[in-house]
Design an enzyme around this catalytic site. Sequence first.
Site, PDB file in Angstrom:
ATOM      1  N   CYS A 191      44.598   4.076 -18.816  1.00  0.00           N
ATOM      2  CA  CYS A 191      45.312   4.064 -20.097  1.00  0.00           C
ATOM      3  C   CYS A 191      45.612   2.670 -20.651  1.00  0.00           C
ATOM      4  O   CYS A 191      45.175   2.350 -21.757  1.00  0.00           O
ATOM      5  CB  CYS A 191      46.605   4.866 -19.971  1.00  0.00           C
ATOM      6  SG  CYS A 191      46.298   6.619 -19.731  1.00  0.00           S
ATOM      7  N   GLY A 224      46.008  -1.999 -14.637  1.00  0.00           N
ATOM      8  CA  GLY A 224      44.713  -1.304 -14.692  1.00  0.00           C
ATOM      9  C   GLY A 224      44.952   0.142 -15.068  1.00  0.00           C
ATOM     10  O   GLY A 224      45.928   0.462 -15.751  1.00  0.00           O
ATOM     11  N   THR A 257      38.869   9.714 -23.646  1.00  0.00           N
ATOM     12  CA  THR A 257      38.650   8.902 -24.852  1.00  0.00           C
ATOM     13  C   THR A 257      38.322   7.477 -24.393  1.00  0.00           C
ATOM     14  O   THR A 257      39.167   6.580 -24.495  1.00  0.00           O
ATOM     15  CB  THR A 257      39.905   8.883 -25.749  1.00  0.00           C
ATOM     16  OG1 THR A 257      41.066   8.674 -24.936  1.00  0.00           O
ATOM     17  CG2 THR A 257      40.071  10.175 -26.518  1.00  0.00           C
ATOM     18  N   ARG A 274      40.108   3.756 -12.088  1.00  0.00           N
ATOM     19  CA  ARG A 274      39.595   3.249 -13.364  1.00  0.00           C
ATOM     20  C   ARG A 274      40.309   1.937 -13.711  1.00  0.00           C
ATOM     21  O   ARG A 274      41.526   1.875 -13.717  1.00  0.00           O
ATOM     22  CB  ARG A 274      39.786   4.306 -14.465  1.00  0.00           C
ATOM     23  CG  ARG A 274      38.850   5.485 -14.283  1.00  0.00           C
ATOM     24  CD  ARG A 274      39.056   6.539 -15.335  1.00  0.00           C
ATOM     25  NE  ARG A 274      40.185   7.401 -15.052  1.00  0.00           N
ATOM     26  CZ  ARG A 274      40.501   8.479 -15.778  1.00  0.00           C
ATOM     27  NH1 ARG A 274      39.763   8.801 -16.821  1.00  0.00           N
ATOM     28  NH2 ARG A 274      41.541   9.224 -15.463  1.00  0.00           N
ATOM     29  N   VAL A 313      45.080  14.815 -17.211  1.00  0.00           N
ATOM     30  CA  VAL A 313      46.033  15.354 -18.188  1.00  0.00           C
ATOM     31  C   VAL A 313      45.839  16.861 -18.374  1.00  0.00           C
ATOM     32  O   VAL A 313      46.789  17.647 -18.278  1.00  0.00           O
ATOM     33  CB  VAL A 313      45.896  14.614 -19.537  1.00  0.00           C
ATOM     34  CG1 VAL A 313      46.634  15.341 -20.642  1.00  0.00           C
ATOM     35  CG2 VAL A 313      46.450  13.205 -19.400  1.00  0.00           C
TER      36      VAL A 313
HETATM   37  P1  NAD Z   1      39.597  12.544 -17.460  1.00  0.00           P
HETATM   38  O1  NAD Z   1      38.433  11.659 -17.651  1.00  0.00           O
HETATM   39  O2  NAD Z   1      40.258  12.633 -16.120  1.00  0.00           O
HETATM   40  O3  NAD Z   1      39.237  14.036 -17.877  1.00  0.00           O
HETATM   41  C1  NAD Z   1      38.580  14.375 -19.057  1.00  0.00           C
HETATM   42  C2  NAD Z   1      37.826  15.685 -18.825  1.00  0.00           C
HETATM   43  O4  NAD Z   1      37.300  16.146 -20.068  1.00  0.00           O
HETATM   44  C3  NAD Z   1      36.644  15.572 -17.892  1.00  0.00           C
HETATM   45  O5  NAD Z   1      36.776  16.506 -16.834  1.00  0.00           O
HETATM   46  C4  NAD Z   1      35.426  15.893 -18.779  1.00  0.00           C
HETATM   47  O6  NAD Z   1      34.385  16.549 -18.078  1.00  0.00           O
HETATM   48  C5  NAD Z   1      36.066  16.780 -19.815  1.00  0.00           C
HETATM   49  N1  NAD Z   1      35.315  16.938 -21.073  1.00  0.00           N
HETATM   50  C6  NAD Z   1      34.713  15.991 -21.832  1.00  0.00           C
HETATM   51  N2  NAD Z   1      34.177  16.555 -22.944  1.00  0.00           N
HETATM   52  C7  NAD Z   1      34.426  17.883 -22.878  1.00  0.00           C
HETATM   53  C8  NAD Z   1      34.148  18.995 -23.729  1.00  0.00           C
HETATM   54  N3  NAD Z   1      33.493  18.849 -24.885  1.00  0.00           N
HETATM   55  N4  NAD Z   1      34.548  20.218 -23.330  1.00  0.00           N
HETATM   56  C9  NAD Z   1      35.224  20.392 -22.192  1.00  0.00           C
HETATM   57  N5  NAD Z   1      35.532  19.366 -21.342  1.00  0.00           N
HETATM   58  C10 NAD Z   1      35.149  18.126 -21.681  1.00  0.00           C
HETATM   59  O7  NAD Z   1      40.654  12.091 -18.560  1.00  0.00           O
HETATM   60  P2  NAD Z   1      42.263  12.037 -18.439  1.00  0.00           P
HETATM   61  O8  NAD Z   1      42.681  10.896 -17.570  1.00  0.00           O
HETATM   62  O9  NAD Z   1      42.780  13.390 -18.159  1.00  0.00           O
HETATM   63  O10 NAD Z   1      42.623  11.625 -19.950  1.00  0.00           O
HETATM   64  C11 NAD Z   1      42.454  12.516 -21.019  1.00  0.00           C
HETATM   65  C12 NAD Z   1      43.122  11.926 -22.239  1.00  0.00           C
HETATM   66  O11 NAD Z   1      44.532  11.836 -22.017  1.00  0.00           O
HETATM   67  C13 NAD Z   1      42.669  10.516 -22.610  1.00  0.00           C
HETATM   68  O12 NAD Z   1      42.683  10.373 -23.995  1.00  0.00           O
HETATM   69  C14 NAD Z   1      43.741   9.626 -21.975  1.00  0.00           C
HETATM   70  O13 NAD Z   1      43.859   8.401 -22.636  1.00  0.00           O
HETATM   71  C15 NAD Z   1      44.972  10.488 -22.194  1.00  0.00           C
HETATM   72  N6  NAD Z   1      46.055  10.251 -21.211  1.00  0.00           N
HETATM   73  C16 NAD Z   1      45.761  10.052 -19.900  1.00  0.00           C
HETATM   74  C17 NAD Z   1      46.801   9.859 -18.996  1.00  0.00           C
HETATM   75  C18 NAD Z   1      46.509   9.616 -17.550  1.00  0.00           C
HETATM   76  O14 NAD Z   1      47.419   9.216 -16.823  1.00  0.00           O
HETATM   77  N7  NAD Z   1      45.299   9.852 -17.046  1.00  0.00           N
HETATM   78  C19 NAD Z   1      48.134   9.879 -19.431  1.00  0.00           C
HETATM   79  C20 NAD Z   1      48.397  10.119 -20.775  1.00  0.00           C
HETATM   80  C21 NAD Z   1      47.338  10.309 -21.673  1.00  0.00           C
END
Ligand code: NAD
Length: 435
Positions: free
Chosen positions: A260, A257, A86, A328, A11
């Site tokens: 999300c 899966g 999260t 995931r 994201v």
């Molecule tokens: P991700 O695990 O791919 O990325 C999260 C990143 O945050 C990681 O690179 C991690 O190192 C970094 N991080 C953690 N703590 C940190 C901090 N204190 N400072 C700086 N960086 C930090 O996660 P994602 O898939 O991008 O999802 C992020 C959020 O968006 C989640 O809440 C998810 O539910 C939501 N979301 C995800 C999607 C999706 O398709 N992946 C779609 C909509 C919403």
Amino acid sequence: MRICVVGTGYVGLVAGACFSDSGNHVTCLDVDAKKISSLKEGKVPIFEPGLDEIIHRNVKARRLSFTTDAETAIGPAKVLFIAVGTPSSEDGSLDLKFVLGAAKTIKEHLHGSAVVVLKSTVPVGTADKVRDIFKGFKHTIDIVSNPEFLKEGTAIDDFLRPERVVIGTDTENGKRVMGELYAPYLRSGNPIFFMSNRSAELAKYAANSFLAMKISFINDLAMLSEKTNADIREVRNVLVTDSRIGKKFLYPGCGYGGSCFPKDVKALIKLGKDFDHPLEIFEATEKVNEIQKKVIFNKMTKHFGKSLRNKTFAIWGLAFKPMTDDMREAPSVDLINLLLDAGAHVRTYDPVAMEEAKKIFANRIEYFNDAYETVKGCDALALMTEWNEFRSPDFDMIKKDLKTPVIFDGRNLYEPQTLRAHGFQYYCIGTRTAE
Ligand code: NAD
């Protein structure tokens, strides 16, 4: 605008790249030094169509940069997005430590007034917790909830042309800044909804849980179709031609899966319990999905008899869906674990998720760069992700290379008659094809 995106995952990286592409100056901050150094070298750490090009263009134009240094990224920013992970904790509630940690880091390094935006998917009430963190802060902070609806695989298009943008805030400044920021993406007339933080937080869970519920609905009916000797494909045709029901997310398969749906359904169930309103509809959604993730393994056990020990299975498709390398909570992971526990051998192929698979399974399974190599000498082939390249394979070649001509199709990609004509025993979801 001067933007900082905290968290450069699926994201954060897409949001940062797209915001910079419309002229903003964006610094992406992450605690993962490996990720940041590879981004600095021009290597994009995830597979997302079109993302590389946008990143390279904006890095070159000096509108987009990557750092692990909080002071540089946060200090001068005017809008700060929290887009960190999260994950679910043991009891199904969300582990907010990354979100709250990121908020504290922002407070520590921010030089002036700013808008702090929660882009991560977070339970109702999280904006209030973040607001509490900034209590007594010397500058004015607007807390905005802006849940993200992008889909991996089409993330760029979803971000640049969102069906709607949701902004939860109780401040006029928050509304104004977010309205300005998103204006370039809403030129075709799609709406931006302003609401309370709490409604915005709940809206994201409502949308994802509804989609997950549709998948569990069709999967549950698919299992009933098998038992009653009906055909879910015929039943589905009736459902999807009803405009009230709609066509999407009604494909029977081996379960949902990804990062999300499983997590968000769990979090909504937990939220319901916390507020003394058990959400039985989503408890059932989750339960059906747990059963569904075992459905291919159960069909294998039924086909081969009691033991799968020393049988070898080829698996096509590891990502939780096509056009992403994200594994995931992928149904393939459940299947592989069940097969390994049963003493079977596993040979795998996915067009883009092999590196992710190696992180999960290391040397416990075999990896191939070619779909047909994978099936050589196997007792059966299982299809777990509906990548385009699996849609019309050379069935004669598969048959020649398999020890026994058996295909387990977790995505209903093939026509049972076609497979029978090619001499396969074919198992799919919701249609009694082979016993
Ligand atoms: P991700 O695990 O791919 O990325 C999260 C990143 O945050 C990681 O690179 C991690 O190192 C970094 N991080 C953690 N703590 C940190 C901090 N204190 N400072 C700086 N960086 C930090 O996660 P994602 O898939 O991008 O999802 C992020 C959020 O968006 C989640 O809440 C998810 O539910 C939501 N979301 C995800 C999607 C999706 O398709 N992946 C779609 C909509 C919403």
